[in-house]
Design a protein around this motif. Structure first.
Motif, PDB file in Angstrom:
ATOM      1  N   ARG A 604       0.819  -1.211   0.000  1.00 11.12           N
ATOM      2  CA  ARG A 604       0.000   0.000   0.000  1.00 11.12           C
ATOM      3  C   ARG A 604       0.851   1.258   0.000  1.00 11.12           C
ATOM      4  N   SER A 605       2.003   1.238   0.638  1.00 10.83           N
ATOM      5  CA  SER A 605       2.843   2.434   0.727  1.00 10.83           C
ATOM      6  C   SER A 605       3.448   2.819  -0.612  1.00 10.83           C
ATOM      7  N   GLU A 606       3.451   1.912  -1.592  1.00  9.35           N
ATOM      8  CA  GLU A 606       4.069   2.188  -2.888  1.00  9.35           C
ATOM      9  C   GLU A 606       3.056   2.477  -3.981  1.00  9.35           C
ATOM     10  N   LEU A 607       1.779   2.606  -3.638  1.00  5.95           N
ATOM     11  CA  LEU A 607       0.744   2.683  -4.668  1.00  5.95           C
ATOM     12  C   LEU A 607       0.648   4.046  -5.330  1.00  5.95           C
ATOM     13  N   ASN A 608       0.717   5.129  -4.546  1.00  5.31           N
ATOM     14  CA  ASN A 608       0.464   6.464  -5.077  1.00  5.31           C
ATOM     15  C   ASN A 608       1.726   7.063  -5.670  1.00  5.31           C
ATOM     16  N   ILE A 609       1.635   7.459  -6.945  1.00  4.48           N
ATOM     17  CA  ILE A 609       2.771   8.025  -7.678  1.00  4.48           C
ATOM     18  C   ILE A 609       2.422   9.444  -8.104  1.00  4.48           C
ATOM     19  N   ARG A 610       3.263  10.398  -7.747  1.00  5.68           N
ATOM     20  CA  ARG A 610       3.040  11.791  -8.133  1.00  5.68           C
ATOM     21  C   ARG A 610       3.217  11.936  -9.646  1.00  5.68           C
ATOM     22  N   SER A 611       2.286  12.601 -10.288  1.00  9.89           N
ATOM     23  CA  SER A 611       2.326  12.749 -11.744  1.00  9.89           C
ATOM     24  C   SER A 611       3.369  13.780 -12.144  1.00  9.89           C
ATOM     25  N   THR A 612       4.212  13.399 -13.101  1.00 11.88           N
ATOM     26  CA  THR A 612       5.261  14.307 -13.582  1.00 11.88           C
ATOM     27  C   THR A 612       4.817  15.129 -14.780  1.00 11.88           C
ATOM     28  N   HIS A 613       3.588  14.980 -15.200  1.00  7.12           N
ATOM     29  CA  HIS A 613       3.064  15.748 -16.335  1.00  7.12           C
ATOM     30  C   HIS A 613       1.679  16.278 -15.980  1.00  7.12           C
ATOM     31  N   GLY A 614       1.251  17.285 -16.680  1.00  6.87           N
ATOM     32  CA  GLY A 614      -0.084  17.811 -16.468  1.00  6.87           C
ATOM     33  C   GLY A 614      -1.148  16.837 -16.960  1.00  6.87           C
ATOM     34  N   THR A 615      -2.344  16.984 -16.439  1.00  6.10           N
ATOM     35  CA  THR A 615      -3.460  16.123 -16.818  1.00  6.10           C
ATOM     36  C   THR A 615      -4.643  16.990 -17.225  1.00  6.10           C
ATOM     37  N   VAL A 616      -5.247  16.647 -18.358  1.00  7.10           N
ATOM     38  CA  VAL A 616      -6.379  17.392 -18.903  1.00  7.10           C
ATOM     39  C   VAL A 616      -7.650  16.567 -18.693  1.00  7.10           C
ATOM     40  N   ILE A 617      -8.708  17.219 -18.197  1.00 10.53           N
ATOM     41  CA  ILE A 617     -10.018  16.582 -18.026  1.00 10.53           C
ATOM     42  C   ILE A 617     -10.998  17.267 -18.966  1.00 10.53           C
ATOM     43  N   ILE A 618     -11.646  16.476 -19.817  1.00  8.19           N
ATOM     44  CA  ILE A 618     -12.574  17.002 -20.821  1.00  8.19           C
ATOM     45  C   ILE A 618     -13.908  16.273 -20.682  1.00  8.19           C
ATOM     46  N   TRP A 619     -14.999  17.020 -20.707  1.00  5.86           N
ATOM     47  CA  TRP A 619     -16.344  16.455 -20.664  1.00  5.86           C
ATOM     48  C   TRP A 619     -16.943  16.482 -22.068  1.00  5.86           C
ATOM     49  N   LEU A 620     -17.237  15.316 -22.618  1.00  2.00           N
ATOM     50  CA  LEU A 620     -17.974  15.209 -23.878  1.00  2.00           C
ATOM     51  C   LEU A 620     -19.368  14.684 -23.550  1.00  2.00           C
ATOM     52  N   GLN A 621     -20.415  15.463 -23.874  1.00  2.00           N
ATOM     53  CA  GLN A 621     -21.780  15.098 -23.520  1.00  2.00           C
ATOM     54  C   GLN A 621     -22.745  15.560 -24.610  1.00  2.00           C
ATOM     55  N   ASN A 622     -23.775  14.748 -24.857  1.00  2.00           N
ATOM     56  CA  ASN A 622     -24.861  15.246 -25.701  1.00  2.00           C
ATOM     57  C   ASN A 622     -25.762  16.141 -24.849  1.00  2.00           C
ATOM     58  N   GLN A 623     -26.801  16.683 -25.464  1.00  2.00           N
ATOM     59  CA  GLN A 623     -27.617  17.660 -24.749  1.00  2.00           C
ATOM     60  C   GLN A 623     -28.305  17.054 -23.538  1.00  2.00           C
ATOM     61  N   ALA A 624     -28.839  15.816 -23.698  1.00  2.00           N
ATOM     62  CA  ALA A 624     -29.503  15.163 -22.570  1.00  2.00           C
ATOM     63  C   ALA A 624     -28.510  14.834 -21.463  1.00  2.00           C
ATOM     64  N   GLY A 625     -27.306  14.402 -21.829  1.00  2.00           N
ATOM     65  CA  GLY A 625     -26.279  14.122 -20.829  1.00  2.00           C
ATOM     66  C   GLY A 625     -25.820  15.373 -20.113  1.00  2.00           C
ATOM     67  N   PHE A 626     -25.720  16.484 -20.852  1.00  2.00           N
ATOM     68  CA  PHE A 626     -25.310  17.745 -20.239  1.00  2.00           C
ATOM     69  C   PHE A 626     -26.378  18.242 -19.259  1.00  2.00           C
ATOM     70  N   ARG A 651      -8.372   9.706   3.199  1.00  2.00           N
ATOM     71  CA  ARG A 651      -9.582   8.882   3.171  1.00  2.00           C
ATOM     72  C   ARG A 651      -9.363   7.577   3.925  1.00  2.00           C
ATOM     73  N   ASP A 652      -8.200   6.943   3.709  1.00  2.00           N
ATOM     74  CA  ASP A 652      -7.904   5.680   4.391  1.00  2.00           C
ATOM     75  C   ASP A 652      -7.830   5.877   5.901  1.00  2.00           C
ATOM     76  N   ARG A 653      -7.239   6.986   6.346  1.00  2.00           N
ATOM     77  CA  ARG A 653      -7.151   7.253   7.781  1.00  2.00           C
ATOM     78  C   ARG A 653      -8.543   7.467   8.382  1.00  2.00           C
ATOM     79  N   GLN A 654      -9.405   8.165   7.667  1.00  2.00           N
ATOM     80  CA  GLN A 654     -10.755   8.385   8.166  1.00  2.00           C
ATOM     81  C   GLN A 654     -11.521   7.073   8.283  1.00  2.00           C
ATOM     82  N   GLU A 655     -11.322   6.169   7.329  1.00  2.00           N
ATOM     83  CA  GLU A 655     -11.993   4.874   7.397  1.00  2.00           C
ATOM     84  C   GLU A 655     -11.498   4.052   8.582  1.00  2.00           C
TER      85      GLU A 655
END
Length: 674
Positions: A604-626, A651-655
């Motif tokens: 568990r201590s080795e799971l989380n890796i800091r991202s060395t690059h930027g990350t883009v989040i894009i929402w593609l939706q039709n009108q009903a989905g939007f 989150r793990d500590r709270q659980e």
């Protein structure tokens, strides 16, 4: 008759321990005129024996017998003629029975003659998910970074069963040995023909790029692609000719790289059948570079980098033209070998199928227009007998061994695989084929990644093709956008029980819906975090736009991509220019984390890796989905907060501190619209 009943009641009162203050209504059931003994609260006399108690003659005639249940500490009634068992006193002349009320699970097969049932049939113990149904059913809690109880909101067009052979360890071991041999051949060809190492992750991206085009019969080895020469592999080899360029750390490294590039370019032009004019241009630029190196003292880091860029601009077109035929030969040979290996695997599969009286069926056309809830991939043919896999459990891990090949999986992930198997596999209710099928999955992904998981752990090498989102992000996507489906996942790294994966043949038992490019979705909310492959990403965006344009029902895709931008059009730019784009945000590098691609073998201590690059989040939706799941400001802010480094550990500590608190999926129920 009344005297017999009275005598029977007296005998029963002698048989059971005395009970005080028992009302008469508990002794005489309302549905019969025959008095029976009440269900005692204590243990009967001689509880170590499986005692059979007497019943009135009318019940005995119909096959009823009365026994004591040690587990429930009360009596039950079993019919030796029909196999029925009940907790309550059965009514006389009962026409049929409901299996749900059957405490022992003893039910005759459909169509079986009841008289033939002379003794109870031994059956497998029920699993927790099968014992209770309805609002009183206990939820099966599975510890781990996933939520496999989320119900799907995805509707698709019904599809025919696939024509793959069921997973078989012998076939998989043979297939993976051939793929490893092909990978080694790629390395040797690059080294012998171009004097370079095979580009890192190039072979994996070639497999993904070929899968977009492949219509062959093998789920792993490309065998029927057009064009045969992969432009992805061709470009990656060309980028490393004459040498692989990396950004140097120090000024001395920059000087060495410039000198190495000049030497390698000169060597290629002298050893190949290059045109005279190209040889002349390269030789002149290389000589000028060496003269500059000899007479220049105290040059800065930027001076060496600028000189290298100028030399590459002058020489690279001539180098590319000189080695073009050779590089194309490498790509073509790898593809032809892959097709030959796929044919060998199919021959071995046919031999095993013939031993069991089966054969691979043809591909069925998909002419259906029926809308159904999304379901796992099904097979056209039955499963053959599978060999035994050696199972070696340990405290935190389990080892699965077949023919000397040992694969490792964490105990928590093995439990997760079992839960997925229970949800999605319908041909193996007794789990007799579970361990062989888990071994096939582990073998497939270890071979696909081209690593031994144990060595990968030692080097802490992150494999982007299998990296997944943090748990907090998945929880937020489900809570805020009703996401219940992953477009790119595997049984080893999925969060939901509904997902698409690269290998439908071995992943389908664990919930895979097949390749995303083949999924004809009508409605639902999806998350897409594809592995880095430009051809796959472009095909994914095209497929999403086609689905969004054809559907008038709510349809939404939350796409998460690395912020890689090149001079040429990329899949990221295609997504940014889509007509269905509703919003786009970018998370800077080092300000968010991902889960390691080999989480099924890491601590568990080795799971989380800091991202060395930027990350883009894009929402593609039709009108009903939007309208239903639109990216409002509050929802987007919550998602960005879920990406914050350390949120998963919090989150793990709270659980741990509050294990009885309600899960996050129960929050903000007004946002969840299924």
């Amino acid at each position: 008759m009344n005297e017999e009943v009275e005598l029977k009641v007296q005998e029963d009162r002698q048989m059971w321990p005395p009970m005080d203050n028992v009302p008469i209504s508990n002794i005489v059931p309302t549905h019969t005129n025959i008095a029976i003994s009440p269900a005692p609260q204590g243990a009967p006399i001689n509880p170590n024996n499986f005692v059979e108690y007497e019943l009135p003659f009318e019940y005995v005639q119909q096959g009823w017998k009365k026994f004591w249940s040690k587990r429930e500490n009360r009596p039950y009634f079993w019919n030796k003629l029909t196999g029925e068992s009940l907790w309550e006193m059965p009514p006389l002349n009962k026409p049929q029975f409901d299996p749900i009320t059957d405490p022992l699970g003893i039910c005759p097969p459909v169509g079986a003659h009841p008289v033939a049932m002379q003794s109870p049939i031994p059956v497998a113990k029920r699993r927790p998910s099968e014992e209770l149904v309805g609002p009183q059913a206990k939820k099966f809690v599975l510890a781990g970074p996933w939520d496999l109880d989320v119900q799907t909101n995805v509707v698709i067009i019904e599809r025919p069963p696939c024509n793959y052979m069921h997973s078989h360890p012998e076939v998989e071991a043979y297939r993976c040995s051939l793929l490893s041999k092909l990978r080694q051949c790629y390395q040797e060809l690059c080294h012998s023909r171009q004097s370079i190492d095979a580009p890192k992750e190039s072979f994996n991206r070639w497999l993904m790029e070929r899968k977009v085009l492949d219509t062959g019969c093998d789920p792993l080895l490309p065998s029927n692609c057009y064009p045969e020469i992969s432009m992805s592999m061709y470009k990656e080899i060309m980028n490393d000719i004459p040498i692989k360029l990396v950004r140097p750390k120090f000024t001395g490294d920059a000087r060495k790289q410039l000198s190495r590039y000049a030497e390698a370019a000169k060597s290629i032009m002298e050893s190949r059948n290059a045109e005279a004019e190209s040889r002349k241009v390269v030789k002149w630029n290389v000589d000028e570079t060496f003269q500059w190196l000899r007479r220049t003292v105290g040059a800065t880091y930027d001076d060496f980098q600028d000189r290298l860029a100028h030399l590459k601009q002058q020489c690279q077109p001539h180098l590319t033209e000189t080695v073009k035929v050779s590089v194309e030969g490498i790509c073509l040979k790898i593809y032809n070998l892959s097709a030959e290996y796929a044919r060998k695997v199919r021959e071995k599969s046919n031999i095993i199928l013939k031993e069991h009286g089966l054969e691979l069926p043809p591909v069925l056309p998909n002419n259906s227009t029926r809308k159904v809830w999304c379901y796992p991939i099904q097979f056209q043919i039955g499963c053959t007998r599978l060999p035994v896999i050696e199972y070696l459990p340990d405290r935190d891990q389990a080892m699965l061994r077949f023919q000397g090949d040992t694969l490792v999986i964490n105990a928590t992930h093995l439990q997760k695989m079992e839960h997925l198997y229970r949800h999605s596999c319908f041909d193996d209710r007794k789990f007799e084929l579970f361990i062989p099928r888990v071994w096939v999955v582990l073998k497939r992904y270890a071979t696909f990644l081209g690593v031994n998981p144990s060595s990968a752990v030692a080097s802490n090498d992150v494999h982007d093709t299998q990296a997944s989102l943090p748990v907090t992000v998945f929880e937020c996507l489900h809570r805020m956008f009703a996401v219940s489906f992953e477009c790119f996942a595997s049984p080893l790294n999925c969060y939901f029980k509904q997902y698409c994966s690269a290998f439908a043949d071995c992943d389908s038992y664990f919930g895979s819906r097949g390749l995303f490019l083949h999924l004809k979705a009508v409605s639902g909310s999806f998350e897409a975090h594809p592995p880095y492959c430009e051809e796959l990403l472009e095909a994914t965006i095209d497929h999403m736009e086609r689905l969004l344009s054809e559907s008038h029902e709510p349809l939404s895709f939350v796409i998460i991509l690395p912020d890689y931008r090149e001079p040429t059009p990329t899949g990221l730019q295609r997504a940014e220019e889509s007509q269905f784009k509703r919003k786009q945000v970018t998370i800077p590098a080092y300000e968010h984390e991902f889960r390691h691609g080999l989480q099924h073998v890491l601590n568990r201590s080795e799971l989380n890796i800091r991202s060395t690059h930027g990350t883009v989040i894009i929402w593609l939706q039709n009108q009903a989905g939007f309208s239903r799941w639109g990216p409002t400001e509050d929802r987007v802010e919550a998602l960005l907060e879920a990406f914050r480094p350390g949120r998963e550990r919090e989150r793990d500590r709270q659980e741990l501190l509050s294990p009885t608190r309600q899960g996050s999926t129960s929050d903000n129920k007004d946002v969840l619209v299924h």
